[in-house]
Design a protein around this motif. Structure first.
Motif, PDB file in Angstrom:
ATOM      1  N   ALA A 190       3.347   0.353   0.800  1.00 31.53           N
ATOM      2  CA  ALA A 190       2.917  -0.347  -0.408  1.00 31.53           C
ATOM      3  C   ALA A 190       1.652  -1.174  -0.163  1.00 31.53           C
ATOM      4  CB  ALA A 190       4.036  -1.237  -0.931  1.00 31.53           C
ATOM      5  N   ASP A 191       1.484  -1.691   1.054  1.00 30.22           N
ATOM      6  CA  ASP A 191       0.325  -2.518   1.372  1.00 30.22           C
ATOM      7  C   ASP A 191      -0.949  -1.690   1.528  1.00 30.22           C
ATOM      8  OD1 ASP A 191       1.935  -4.771   1.371  1.00 30.22           O
ATOM      9  OD2 ASP A 191       2.424  -4.565   3.502  1.00 30.22           O
ATOM     10  N   ALA A 192      -0.802  -0.374   1.604  1.00 22.42           N
ATOM     11  CA  ALA A 192      -1.976   0.496   1.750  1.00 22.42           C
ATOM     12  C   ALA A 192      -2.472   1.027   0.410  1.00 22.42           C
ATOM     13  CB  ALA A 192      -1.647   1.667   2.670  1.00 22.42           C
ATOM     14  N   LEU A 193      -1.720   0.774  -0.650  1.00 24.89           N
ATOM     15  CA  LEU A 193      -2.056   1.365  -1.947  1.00 24.89           C
ATOM     16  C   LEU A 193      -3.324   0.810  -2.577  1.00 24.89           C
ATOM     17  CD1 LEU A 193       1.510   1.674  -3.533  1.00 24.89           C
ATOM     18  CD2 LEU A 193       0.097   3.467  -2.515  1.00 24.89           C
ATOM     19  N   GLU A 194      -3.853  -0.279  -2.044  1.00 27.43           N
ATOM     20  CA  GLU A 194      -5.102  -0.826  -2.579  1.00 27.43           C
ATOM     21  C   GLU A 194      -6.314  -0.019  -2.117  1.00 27.43           C
ATOM     22  OE1 GLU A 194      -6.632  -4.374   0.010  1.00 27.43           O
ATOM     23  OE2 GLU A 194      -4.449  -4.579  -0.170  1.00 27.43           O
ATOM     24  N   HIS A 195      -6.100   0.912  -1.178  1.00 25.67           N
ATOM     25  CA  HIS A 195      -7.192   1.722  -0.639  1.00 25.67           C
ATOM     26  C   HIS A 195      -7.229   3.105  -1.302  1.00 25.67           C
ATOM     27  CE1 HIS A 195      -7.934  -1.193   2.594  1.00 25.67           C
ATOM     28  NE2 HIS A 195      -6.617  -1.298   2.686  1.00 25.67           N
ATOM     29  N   ASP A 196      -8.383   3.755  -1.229  1.00 32.08           N
ATOM     30  CA  ASP A 196      -8.528   5.111  -1.744  1.00 32.08           C
ATOM     31  C   ASP A 196      -7.872   6.096  -0.781  1.00 32.08           C
ATOM     32  OD1 ASP A 196      -9.982   4.414  -4.033  1.00 32.08           O
ATOM     33  OD2 ASP A 196     -11.849   4.331  -2.883  1.00 32.08           O
ATOM     34  N   GLN A 216       8.899   5.458  -7.283  1.00 37.94           N
ATOM     35  CA  GLN A 216      10.021   4.537  -7.056  1.00 37.94           C
ATOM     36  C   GLN A 216       9.537   3.096  -6.943  1.00 37.94           C
ATOM     37  OE1 GLN A 216      12.649   6.688  -7.884  1.00 37.94           O
ATOM     38  NE2 GLN A 216      13.783   5.680  -6.262  1.00 37.94           N
ATOM     39  N   MET A 217       8.334   2.903  -6.427  1.00 42.00           N
ATOM     40  CA  MET A 217       7.759   1.561  -6.295  1.00 42.00           C
ATOM     41  C   MET A 217       7.128   1.079  -7.601  1.00 42.00           C
ATOM     42  SD  MET A 217       5.663   2.071  -2.734  1.00 42.00           S
ATOM     43  CE  MET A 217       6.371   2.900  -1.330  1.00 42.00           C
ATOM     44  N   ARG A 218       7.065   1.984  -8.601  1.00 44.30           N
ATOM     45  CA  ARG A 218       6.393   1.689  -9.870  1.00 44.30           C
ATOM     46  C   ARG A 218       4.920   1.335  -9.632  1.00 44.30           C
ATOM     47  NH1 ARG A 218      10.170   1.371 -13.850  1.00 44.30           N
ATOM     48  NH2 ARG A 218      12.337   0.982 -13.202  1.00 44.30           N
ATOM     49  N   CYS A 219       4.304   2.097  -8.735  1.00 46.72           N
ATOM     50  CA  CYS A 219       2.888   1.907  -8.428  1.00 46.72           C
ATOM     51  C   CYS A 219       2.155   3.222  -8.670  1.00 46.72           C
ATOM     52  CB  CYS A 219       2.722   1.470  -6.965  1.00 46.72           C
ATOM     53  SG  CYS A 219       3.492  -0.124  -6.568  1.00 46.72           S
ATOM     54  N   SER A 220       0.888   3.249  -8.324  1.00 50.58           N
ATOM     55  CA  SER A 220       0.103   4.472  -8.451  1.00 50.58           C
ATOM     56  C   SER A 220      -0.734   4.666  -7.194  1.00 50.58           C
ATOM     57  CB  SER A 220      -0.802   4.422  -9.687  1.00 50.58           C
ATOM     58  OG  SER A 220      -1.707   3.329  -9.601  1.00 50.58           O
ATOM     59  N   LEU A 221      -1.106   5.908  -6.956  1.00 51.61           N
ATOM     60  CA  LEU A 221      -1.879   6.269  -5.784  1.00 51.61           C
ATOM     61  C   LEU A 221      -3.320   6.548  -6.215  1.00 51.61           C
ATOM     62  CD1 LEU A 221      -1.028   6.736  -2.775  1.00 51.61           C
ATOM     63  CD2 LEU A 221      -1.017   9.178  -3.298  1.00 51.61           C
ATOM     64  N   ARG A 222      -4.274   5.837  -5.632  1.00 56.00           N
ATOM     65  CA  ARG A 222      -5.689   6.049  -5.956  1.00 56.00           C
ATOM     66  C   ARG A 222      -6.219   7.194  -5.099  1.00 56.00           C
ATOM     67  NH1 ARG A 222      -7.956   0.152  -5.013  1.00 56.00           N
ATOM     68  NH2 ARG A 222      -9.711   1.426  -4.310  1.00 56.00           N
ATOM     69  N   GLN A 223      -6.161   8.394  -5.649  1.00 60.11           N
ATOM     70  CA  GLN A 223      -6.588   9.574  -4.904  1.00 60.11           C
ATOM     71  C   GLN A 223      -8.046   9.880  -5.213  1.00 60.11           C
ATOM     72  OE1 GLN A 223      -3.840  12.954  -4.150  1.00 60.11           O
ATOM     73  NE2 GLN A 223      -5.311  14.133  -5.322  1.00 60.11           N
ATOM     74  N   ARG A 224      -8.897   9.745  -4.218  1.00 63.02           N
ATOM     75  CA  ARG A 224     -10.331   9.954  -4.422  1.00 63.02           C
ATOM     76  C   ARG A 224     -10.713  11.426  -4.274  1.00 63.02           C
ATOM     77  NH1 ARG A 224     -14.942   6.252  -1.737  1.00 63.02           N
ATOM     78  NH2 ARG A 224     -14.442   5.038  -3.608  1.00 63.02           N
ATOM     79  N   VAL A 225     -10.141  12.096  -3.279  1.00 61.76           N
ATOM     80  CA  VAL A 225     -10.458  13.500  -3.007  1.00 61.76           C
ATOM     81  C   VAL A 225      -9.164  14.255  -2.737  1.00 61.76           C
ATOM     82  CG1 VAL A 225     -11.666  15.114  -1.479  1.00 61.76           C
ATOM     83  CG2 VAL A 225     -12.696  12.904  -2.004  1.00 61.76           C
TER      84      VAL A 225
END
Length: 299
Positions: A190-196, A216-225
């Protein structure tokens, strides 16, 4: 007395291939026949049986109720033939056979090359059809006798098949050598989700697994490529495009050719278990059971 419908094993194999592939084109390729020859065999089979086996429409190919019933019987017949060949092999001069092995990406790239190399040294007459599939698809394929052996993630529900514990591996975070996380030994995902992130294509089991955990964490993944392989992912990581998630055993191999660092993920789900799955060990040909033993010994 009514006549018994006449058809041969090739008809049954062609029908089964078309039904399992849900395509005449792919079924014909799998049966090593031309499309016209495969279509003719299925058409003749329908005429002999007096029943339509497939619905053919603009949305594709699907089984009729008669086709579903025939598919179940056809699989049993083909399995019986395989068992007969297994029983008779000790009476022949040479041992030969074919194993259908489905596995996830990690097993195919990191484990099975060495296993199969050793196996073929003592089993020269055996051929293996190795296919990469998602774990849930592998379980279904083994249960339906489309595959003989599967290598799956331990998180997947495996009803209707026998499973054997194999080995464990941890997911790690790959980062560039100058990334802010490069000197962090371990962290929660979860602490890595702020990165691309550098992601794999949507058919990857790792992608499906991560998407589930992120949801499950109710977060999103910032997928750049989005890339097609772990090798491409690590090259993007090395260039500083983003971070990636991959199995530790893969990271160790790729780190020999690509410069990046890994961060241990502390989440419980990051420790993954691989398992071997088969329909029934007692029903397997001897050479298939020996391949299972080879895989287990590699653990």
């Amino acid at each position: 007395m009514s006549s018994v419908p006449r058809f041969d094993l090739t008809d049954i194999r062609v029908f089964t291939s078309v039904a399992e592939e849900e395509s005449f084109t792919r079924g014909a390729e799998r049966a090593f026949l031309s499309l016209s020859a495969a279509s003719l065999r299925v058409k003749n089979l329908e005429e002999v049986l007096g029943a339509q086996l497939f619905y053919r429409g603009t949305r594709g190919l699907s089984l009729t109720p008669a086709g579903e019933a025939f598919l179940e019987c056809a699989r049993n017949v083909l399995h019986g033939v395989e068992r007969l060949q297994d029983i008779m092999q000790p009476f022949s001069q040479g041992v030969s056979g074919h194993v259908r092995l489905f596995a996830n990406a990690t097993a195919i790239s990191e484990i099975l090359p060495g296993v199969l190399a050793r196996f073929f040294r003592t089993h020269a007459g055996i051929t293996v059809d190795l296919q990469e599939r998602l774990s849930a698809e592998i379980v279904r394929a083994v249960h339906e006798r489309i595959a003989d052996i599967g290598v799956i993630s331990g998180h997947v529900v495996a009803e209707g098949v026998e499973t054997l514990p194999y080995r464990k591996d941890r997911l790690v975070l790959a980062v560039a050598e100058d990334h802010p996380l490069a000197d962090v030994p371990f962290m929660y995902f979860a602490d890595a989700l702020e990165h691309d992130f550098i992601g794999l294509d949507t058919h990857s089991a790792t992608v499906a697994f991560l998407q589930h955990e992120v949801a499950q964490m109710r977060c999103s993944l910032r997928q750049r490529v989005q890339v097609c392989s772990f090798d491409a992912m690590c090259r993007m990581v090395e260039a500083g495009v983003g971070v990636g998630v991959l199995p530790e055993m893969v990271a160790k191999r790729l780190a020999k050719a690509t410069r990046f660092k890994t961060v241990q993920l502390m989440d419980d789900w990051a420790m993954r278990e691989l398992r071997i799955c088969v329909r029934r060990q007692s029903e397997m040909p001897v050479f298939a059971r020996e391949l299972v033993d080879f895989i287990l010994q590699s653990g």
